[in-house]
Design an enzyme around this catalytic site. Sequence first.
Site, PDB file in Angstrom:
ATOM      1  CB  SER A  68      -1.427 -52.726 -15.080  1.00  0.00           C
ATOM      2  OG  SER A  68      -0.162 -53.305 -14.812  1.00  0.00           O
TER       3      SER A  68
ATOM      4  CE1 TYR B  87      -3.081 -55.459 -10.267  1.00  0.00           C
ATOM      5  CE2 TYR B  87      -1.636 -55.385 -12.180  1.00  0.00           C
ATOM      6  CZ  TYR B  87      -2.273 -54.741 -11.141  1.00  0.00           C
ATOM      7  OH  TYR B  87      -2.116 -53.393 -10.970  1.00  0.00           O
TER       8      TYR B  87
END
Length: 252
Positions: free
Chosen positions: A142, A157
């Site tokens: 990501s 995250y």
Amino acid sequence: MRVAIITGGSSGIGQSAAVQLAQHGTGVILTFQGNEAGALDTVATIEKRGGTAVALPLDVGRSETFPAFRDSVVAALRDTWQRDSFDFLVNNAGAGHMALFEDTTEEDFDRLARVLLKGPYFLTQTLLPLMVDGGAIVNTTSSSARIVGLEPGYSAYGSMKGGLVVLTRYMAKEFSKRGIRVNSVSPGVTRTRIGDNAFERFPDLIPGIAARTALGRIGEPDDVGMAIAMLLGEESRWITAQDIEVSGGYDL
């Protein structure tokens, strides 16, 4: 026929990667958790275009189920492709969660760790004996793990995805003795089901994100799915241990 295993293939990036690979003549084993209808839709799309696919249930946050999943993969390879091995692995399945640092609970942290880091680690370990020498792996990371992608609320995250970037390099180093390449893709903001279909629920967010993106829009699943297929293909045979940002120039 070459065969790929793609986790989280019932929607979004995983679904796109499955369809893209199938269009290049690769058989696909895709996994789903909860969204069986989406997985069957992926299979139907692939079959309609002349490809072959099988959907299997898998919760990547439950590593104790991985041996049984491996048995299901062995059966699918034998029954569908008359093979006992596969060529490509895409560790794509994930979970989204946004909370400021001070509001993140241990339960939130542990769930993200199980799904985003522990899952890919031990699923790859479980499946690796079935992978052919000269195969390839792509991990979906990501932009939240990159400097340009830092946003408040993604500390847990982003940390897990950052760990997956590091794991990608270690996999590439250790698996190179078998000629297995390992890379990762770091999507920017992409229109997927993550965050409970956030873009469907909050479409007013899109113009602001597009304005921060050099190419002037948010990402679509095919933008990333095509990049994954490219990294698994022969044209990327000399690329390994890389994390490729696929963001359209977010915050460029």
